[in-house]
Design a protein around this motif. Structure first.
Motif, PDB file in Angstrom:
ATOM      1  N   ARG A 106      43.229  -1.084  10.657  1.00  0.00           N
ATOM      2  CA  ARG A 106      43.113   0.128   9.850  1.00  0.00           C
ATOM      3  C   ARG A 106      44.490   0.725   9.571  1.00  0.00           C
ATOM      4  O   ARG A 106      44.732   1.280   8.495  1.00  0.00           O
ATOM      5  CB  ARG A 106      42.248   1.167  10.577  1.00  0.00           C
ATOM      6  N   ALA A 125      45.939   1.874   6.008  1.00  0.00           N
ATOM      7  CA  ALA A 125      46.362   3.265   5.806  1.00  0.00           C
ATOM      8  C   ALA A 125      47.821   3.324   5.382  1.00  0.00           C
ATOM      9  O   ALA A 125      48.193   4.139   4.515  1.00  0.00           O
ATOM     10  CB  ALA A 125      46.146   4.061   7.088  1.00  0.00           C
ATOM     11  N   VAL A 184      44.375   0.676  -5.464  1.00  0.00           N
ATOM     12  CA  VAL A 184      43.576  -0.439  -4.941  1.00  0.00           C
ATOM     13  C   VAL A 184      44.440  -1.288  -4.020  1.00  0.00           C
ATOM     14  O   VAL A 184      45.581  -1.629  -4.354  1.00  0.00           O
ATOM     15  CB  VAL A 184      43.038  -1.338  -6.080  1.00  0.00           C
ATOM     16  N   LYS A 229      39.552   8.847  -4.450  1.00  0.00           N
ATOM     17  CA  LYS A 229      39.494   8.024  -3.251  1.00  0.00           C
ATOM     18  C   LYS A 229      39.994   6.615  -3.544  1.00  0.00           C
ATOM     19  O   LYS A 229      39.558   5.984  -4.518  1.00  0.00           O
ATOM     20  CB  LYS A 229      38.059   7.967  -2.726  1.00  0.00           C
ATOM     21  N   PRO A 230      40.902   6.093  -2.733  1.00  0.00           N
ATOM     22  CA  PRO A 230      41.393   4.735  -2.968  1.00  0.00           C
ATOM     23  C   PRO A 230      40.342   3.691  -2.601  1.00  0.00           C
ATOM     24  O   PRO A 230      39.368   3.985  -1.901  1.00  0.00           O
ATOM     25  CB  PRO A 230      42.613   4.644  -2.044  1.00  0.00           C
ATOM     26  N   THR A 231      40.558   2.488  -3.074  1.00  0.00           N
ATOM     27  CA  THR A 231      39.597   1.394  -2.864  1.00  0.00           C
ATOM     28  C   THR A 231      40.260   0.240  -2.128  1.00  0.00           C
ATOM     29  O   THR A 231      41.326  -0.243  -2.529  1.00  0.00           O
ATOM     30  CB  THR A 231      39.050   0.886  -4.210  1.00  0.00           C
ATOM     31  N   LEU A 232      39.605  -0.209  -1.070  1.00  0.00           N
ATOM     32  CA  LEU A 232      39.981  -1.438  -0.382  1.00  0.00           C
ATOM     33  C   LEU A 232      39.016  -2.529  -0.808  1.00  0.00           C
ATOM     34  O   LEU A 232      37.792  -2.353  -0.724  1.00  0.00           O
ATOM     35  CB  LEU A 232      39.903  -1.248   1.133  1.00  0.00           C
ATOM     36  N   ARG A 244      38.454   6.919   5.020  1.00  0.00           N
ATOM     37  CA  ARG A 244      39.610   7.277   4.197  1.00  0.00           C
ATOM     38  C   ARG A 244      39.649   6.510   2.881  1.00  0.00           C
ATOM     39  O   ARG A 244      40.370   6.884   1.963  1.00  0.00           O
ATOM     40  CB  ARG A 244      40.905   7.045   4.983  1.00  0.00           C
ATOM     41  N   TRP A 245      38.895   5.430   2.790  1.00  0.00           N
ATOM     42  CA  TRP A 245      38.870   4.639   1.563  1.00  0.00           C
ATOM     43  C   TRP A 245      37.470   4.093   1.316  1.00  0.00           C
ATOM     44  O   TRP A 245      36.636   4.002   2.211  1.00  0.00           O
ATOM     45  CB  TRP A 245      39.875   3.490   1.628  1.00  0.00           C
ATOM     46  N   ARG A 246      37.205   3.754   0.060  1.00  0.00           N
ATOM     47  CA  ARG A 246      36.001   3.053  -0.341  1.00  0.00           C
ATOM     48  C   ARG A 246      36.237   1.559  -0.098  1.00  0.00           C
ATOM     49  O   ARG A 246      37.277   1.031  -0.475  1.00  0.00           O
ATOM     50  CB  ARG A 246      35.729   3.295  -1.837  1.00  0.00           C
ATOM     51  N   THR A 247      35.288   0.870   0.502  1.00  0.00           N
ATOM     52  CA  THR A 247      35.429  -0.565   0.739  1.00  0.00           C
ATOM     53  C   THR A 247      34.469  -1.340  -0.149  1.00  0.00           C
ATOM     54  O   THR A 247      33.273  -1.036  -0.204  1.00  0.00           O
ATOM     55  CB  THR A 247      35.152  -0.915   2.211  1.00  0.00           C
ATOM     56  N   PHE A 256      48.119   2.362   1.638  1.00  0.00           N
ATOM     57  CA  PHE A 256      47.725   3.445   0.737  1.00  0.00           C
ATOM     58  C   PHE A 256      48.737   4.599   0.765  1.00  0.00           C
ATOM     59  O   PHE A 256      48.984   5.238  -0.263  1.00  0.00           O
ATOM     60  CB  PHE A 256      46.327   3.954   1.091  1.00  0.00           C
TER      61      PHE A 256
END
Length: 203
Positions: free
Chosen positions: A113, A117, A101, A2-5, A50-53, A120
């Motif tokens: 958003r 998106a 990231v 999972k990508p990170t914001l 869709r991402w970890r914040t 990423f």
């Protein structure tokens, strides 16, 4: 993975946030704008599955979950370290889990958003992505983190027209880089139509 914001935030307190804006519109109004715009930004982007914040907060004491009630308590927080912006960015890169990231600040409250998106999505195929600001800085920087970038954020002239070009120059020469649309930072009174901008970012 999972990508990170990561969202860089300052405590919405007089004398800490939006000092240049305060010089033009007054301290109370500047803090009120920053508080409202960042609360909306964090809730909008932090609710996307869709991402970890992760919130990178200043002062570091704001890591406490109850420190600022408007920031969603379920979001992970890391404290910003002392030093210039480059040192703080590098610290956060080391602090978050592996994987792509994307890092944004809180000076461009109209980030959506779809912007995140898109960043990423580009990082699936490229090494880095940047969101330029009108003043020569940037509102977003993203790294795929499959290749080493040992000098990233070094020797950058921050808070000026060279910030983006210097940052991209600090990446390895073989990095593939994409750019997102230009957005406007809100740094000074000339950047801000207070009521119109607040109305637009609520949409």
């Amino acid at each position: 993975m999972k990508p990170t914001l990561v969202i860089f935030l300052k405590a919405p307190m007089a004398g800490r946030a939006k000092t240049r804006l305060a010089a033009g519109i007054g301290l109370a109004r500047a803090v009120s704008f920053y508080r409202q715009s960042t609360n909306i930004l964090v809730k909008r982007l932090g609710s996307d599955p869709r991402w970890r914040t992760v919130l990178a907060v200043d002062p570091p004491t704001a890591v406490g979950r109850g420190w600022w009630h408007a920031w969603p308590p379920h979001l992970e927080r890391v404290g910003q370290v002392r030093g210039d912006l480059g040192q703080r960015l590098r610290h956060v890169l080391d602090a978050v889990p592996p994987g792509p990231v994307v890092i944004i600040g809180s000076d461009a409250p109209q980030v959506s958003r779809n912007h995140i998106a898109r960043a990423f999505h580009l990082l699936r195929h490229l090494d880095a992505v940047a969101g330029p600001a009108e003043d020569g800085g940037y509102w977003l920087i993203g790294l795929k983190r499959l290749k080493a970038a040992p000098e990233v954020f070094l020797n950058v002239r921050w808070s000026g027209e060279h910030a983006l070009s210097d940052t991209l120059a600090s990446l390895p020469k073989d990095f593939s880089i994409a750019r997102l649309p230009v957005l406007q930072d809100v740094d000074e009174a000339a950047d801000l139509d207070y009521k119109i901008l607040l109305r637009s970012i609520r949409q």
